[in-house]
Design an enzyme around this catalytic site. Structure first.
Site, PDB file in Angstrom:
ATOM      1  CG  ASP A   1      43.053  50.970  23.032  1.00 39.76           C
ATOM      2  OD1 ASP A   1      43.334  51.260  21.744  1.00 39.76           O
ATOM      3  OD2 ASP A   1      43.979  50.237  23.672  1.00 39.76           O
TER       4      ASP A   1
ATOM      5  CE  LYS B   1      45.209  48.391  20.810  1.00 42.66           C
ATOM      6  NZ  LYS B   1      45.907  48.658  21.855  1.00 42.66           N
TER       7      LYS B   1
END
Lengths: 369, 369
Positions: B227, B231
């Site tokens: 995750d 980003k």
């Protein structure tokens, strides 16, 4: 509407203005439809002979220096823009009140305004209301598109106004805004009352800040707290509070009463050491509580209470730990709960202030093209 | 163009989606030209019988529950939007790859995209490039206006992507980006290795986070670091780096090798305590240096080096002092110098994620109307 021309006039070509013009030059590579039609500064101006071709963004500085045309009044500038056959943007890089007063007229004529000038948004509320009324909304009666953006009027290029607007416009409830809004005050107190180690005498720190170019020519223009008060007024109004002016709430001045009326900044600096002991006392009082003193502004939105002045903060508080001349702004909102949304960084300086102006200009160009 | 209708389709009506629809309801008071034409979620959908009137934004939840229409595929959704006689916006509140894959087609057809979905922007670079190519630019060949905004794909509603874009677009040189990009990791390490006091055992903190709803159903989906890597890829690409995928740089996983293949999240949680000692060791090692351990991501733009994993920070470092599940992102740039521009606050949660979506939607509507 690809390729629709956008005519830009820039007033002010000093510290912020020159950076702004250089950033505009860069911007014109991505947006070739930008046309610079005039530059005006305190003593002279430069107009494009052919408004369809515009001025050179490469050689504007040399060309302006060589110009023999006198400065243009804001009324003259508006007249010139009104005659152009497309969308116009006025970039006001001054802190001039007369230019600010003309924003409603610009907007009504469909001229968009982009500016770091605080005067229009922090002056009397009547001007603020005129601007809001004249600015374009997707509502009947708004046939011409005059947009207004002023990110750099608070915290220079830091995303403070845009963030607050997003919070408000998406329906969050802003409860409190608190922060250090002045680069000068930040620099002064980070040095005078550091978290680690000892600071110097107050007057010596003011002298140091002045010599480093962190204060206005007369440091009283920073120490009176009005600059911070102006920024609070702007943010409070975006929150929907009808604050009449900077006189509507308590603003602590750090100018000793006895020195308010001395004639010059030089005389002020000479006499300031006589008052070091009272600042010393404030510092010691905080130290006894394990804290440091900082110059802050706060808005309690629910209570409609604005406040500018000295407060004490624990050494681990983010406001205590600021560095250099950084600003910090904490937004406490219903959605964000107990931990605020925080924005921090340099809140003054030509390049970062111009960055806010240029970023606003991009938004305007995107909406107009 | 006052009053031009803007047709909105919303996919996903769960945690983020329901907040997004409720914020859209509020938004429609200021922008009465917004028309909600369809909502689609995993199992069902709801279409406006009369697209000129649209669905009720007040009773959408009840109406969707009562609907017997099956979910619409993204292809069907695009078809419906293409037939409408005005500007269309697709609000994708899912984390679905198929929907993400369809963004280039949307944009080419002039359908704007607003989304917190990371998949399109952090997947293989070919999809990123197709999106950039198809998105509207004020250049020849772009007759229809498909805009794309994805603020909430990094840090939820925090102004991270917009700030980075402003820095890049105004010509600042971004040198380094560093921060805590995962609310889950923030919560875990703020509790496991607090600045003051002692944290619990690692497995106990993971359990606590899971029970508080701060992890995915299978916590491995947070602990694998992907995750955060996603980003970073998004931010790096905005800086102009051609990062092929999340496999292109080192990403530290906190899943013990032995537990990578256990079948369920439950079994993982059962066996995790066996590995507490290694995390304990890391914590102690940091304590000995007067530091705390945190899970961070960083981009060195000049070196084109991305990195995700554990690092040690002094107790007074802003990353060490984070609270709750807050994110923090520091932008080091040429203009901002030694003190970075910092944005901090909640980086996860339905309401704040939807806020980013709604703020983006406002920008799209403003550009389309």
């Amino acid at each position: 509407m690809t390729g629709d021309l956008i005519y830009v006039a820039v007033i002010g070509a000093g510290g912020v203005g020159s950076h702004s013009l250089n950033q505009l030059n860069l911007l014109s590579k991505s947006y070739p439809n930008i046309i610079l039609v005039l530059i005006s500064r305190a003593t002279k101006s430069l107009r494009a002979l052919d408004p369809q071709k515009g001025l050179s963004l490469e050689s504007w500085e040399k060309d302006l220096d060589a110009s023999t045309s006198p400065a243009l009044s804001i009324e003259q500038t508006i007249q010139i823009l009104t005659l152009l056959p497309g969308s116009c943007v006025l970039v006001d890089n001054t802190s001039n009140q007369d230019v600010a007063n003309a924003y409603p007229e610009c907007l009504r004529r469909g001229i968009s305004v982009v500016t770091p000038n605080k005067k229009a948004f922090s002056g009397h509320i009547s001007l603020w209301k005129q601007i809001q009324e004249a600015a374009y909304k997707a509502q009947p009666g708004h046939d011409t598109k005059g947009l207004v953006y002023h990110e750099s009027s608070v915290g220079a290029g830091l995303p403070i106004i845009s963030t607050l607007k997003d919070l408000v416009d998406t329906g969050d409830k802003v409860l409190k805004i608190e922060g250090v809004f002045s680069g000068t005050m930040s620099f002064l107190f980070n040095n005078f009352a550091p978290v680690d180690g000892e600071g110097g005498k107050w007057s010596a720190e003011v002298k140091k800040a002045k010599e480093a170019g962190f204060t206005e020519p007369d440091p009283r223009d920073d120490l009176n707290g009005v600059d911070v008060a102006r920024k609070l007024v702007i943010l409070a109004r975006i929150c929907g509070l009808d604050i009449e002016s900077t006189d509507s709430f308590p603003v602590q001045s750090l100018i000793p009463t006895e020195l308010e009326r001395v004639k010059s900044g030089e005389e002020f600096m000479e006499k300031l050491p006589q008052f070091d002991s009272s600042m010393e006392e404030l510092r010691n009082e905080a130290v006894k509580e394990g804290k440091v003193v900082r110059f802050v502004g706060s808005i309690d939105v629910g209570k409609k209470a604005l406040k500018v002045g000295l407060e004490k903060f624990g050494r681990s508080h983010p406001i205590a730990g600021l560095k250099g001349s950084d600003n910090i702004v904490s937004f406490y909102t219903e959605r964000y709960g107990s931990n605020p949304l925080v924005v921090q960084g340099a809140g003054a300086g030509g390049a970062v202030t111009a960055m806010g102006v240029t970023a606003d200009l991009i938004k305007v160009i995107q909406r107009l093209s």
